[in-house]
Scaffold this active site. Structure first.
Site, PDB file in Angstrom:
ATOM      1  N   GLU A   1       1.212  -1.182  -0.031  1.00 18.41           N
ATOM      2  CA  GLU A   1       0.374   0.069   0.200  1.00 18.41           C
ATOM      3  C   GLU A   1       1.284   1.115   0.366  1.00 18.41           C
ATOM      4  O   GLU A   1       1.619   1.052   0.577  1.00 18.41           O
ATOM      5  CB  GLU A   1      -1.418  -0.227   1.194  1.00 18.41           C
ATOM      6  CG  GLU A   1      -2.669   0.677   1.147  1.00 18.41           C
ATOM      7  CD  GLU A   1      -1.655   2.486   1.300  1.00 18.41           C
ATOM      8  OE1 GLU A   1      -2.127   2.856   0.641  1.00 18.41           O
ATOM      9  OE2 GLU A   1      -0.829   2.238   2.882  1.00 18.41           O
TER      10      GLU A   1
ATOM     11  N   CYS B   1      -1.189   8.752   3.155  1.00 26.49           N
ATOM     12  CA  CYS B   1      -2.188   8.475   1.213  1.00 26.49           C
ATOM     13  C   CYS B   1      -2.563   8.539   0.728  1.00 26.49           C
ATOM     14  O   CYS B   1      -2.885   8.974  -0.599  1.00 26.49           O
ATOM     15  CB  CYS B   1      -1.663   6.310   1.239  1.00 26.49           C
ATOM     16  SG  CYS B   1      -2.699   5.732   2.234  1.00 26.49           S
TER      17      CYS B   1
END
Length: 239
Positions: free
Chosen positions: A7, A41
């Site tokens: 990720e 993120c």
């Protein structure tokens, strides 16, 4: 063999259409751009605004940023806390200086005065960008720094949203249901929110396209990295 799930970075774009509810969009986009002090993120880092409403959006976002309060996270009147450490504070301050030399600053962030010398506080920055190929658009900075880009047609907006190597999260802001879902289909991101940003649920998969990673977190697909599928075949009549 090592199984791998990644990720990675984001550069999440927010596409603000000319029929968007700016009173709804601006505070939510600002909150999404400063979540975890911009160090998440899926944080909103690119604001793409349709030309017709760009001046009104810019004025309102400028007012919101100037009223934005940075301070210790335990204080109820703080809108954003510190970044992770002093090294990253200094990195972000250098980044702001570099970006300011190349682009037009709407609101210039910087070191927050009145804090202890060991405090890693940086106020958020908004910068206008004309070329989507510029480093400030293309690189993941993990900082409370947002870019403002202008587009004309819906196709242009989607094209800008897709104009990075990342594809983790994004959002579309419009009052038109069909328009929202059409654009959401065309944006190459693992998650597209409509009239919201950073709404994450354990029941719904989260993950990226392209250089935003491999695999998915949460939801049913989030279990795939921990499972192996077995196929058992039996010839009919053999037993």
């Amino acid at each position: 063999l090592k199984r791998l799930s990644l990720e990675l970075g984001g550069k999440a774009p927010c596409i603000v259409c000319d029929d968007a509810d700016l009173d709804l969009a601006i505070p939510q986009i600002l909150a999404a751009g400063t979540i975890l002090s911009g160090q998440q993120c899926t944080a909103a880092t690119r604001i793409l605004v349709q030309r017709k409403v760009a001046p009104a959006f810019k004025d309102a976002m400028t007012r919101a940023l100037k009223a934005f309060r940075v301070g210790p996270g335990h204080l109820p009147d703080s809108d954003m806390g510190a970044v992770i450490d002093l090294a990253n504070r200094d990195r972000i301050l250098r980044l702001i200086e570099e970006v300011g030399e190349r682009h037009r600053m709407v609101v210039r962030g910087g070191k927050v005065e009145g804090m202890a010398t060991h405090a890693a506080f940086v106020s958020p920055t908004l910068v206008e960008v004309e070329d989507p190929r510029s480093d400030v658009v293309q690189n993941e900075h993990f900082a409370p720094l947002m870019t403002l880009e202008v587009f004309d047609s819906d196709r242009d907006g989607v094209g800008l949203a897709n104009a990075t190597r990342f594809g983790l999260g994004s959002s579309v802001w419009t009052r038109d249901h069909a328009r929202a879902h059409r654009m959401a289909r065309e944006v190459r991101c693992g998650t597209v929110w409509i009239n919201a940003h950073n709404k994450l649920f354990a029941e719904a998969e989260t993950g990226g396209y392209r250089e935003s990673g491999f695999g998915r977190l949460h939801g049913l697909e989030g279990m795939n990295d921990f499972m192996e599928t077995k196929h058992v075949y039996e010839e009919i009549g053999s037993l």
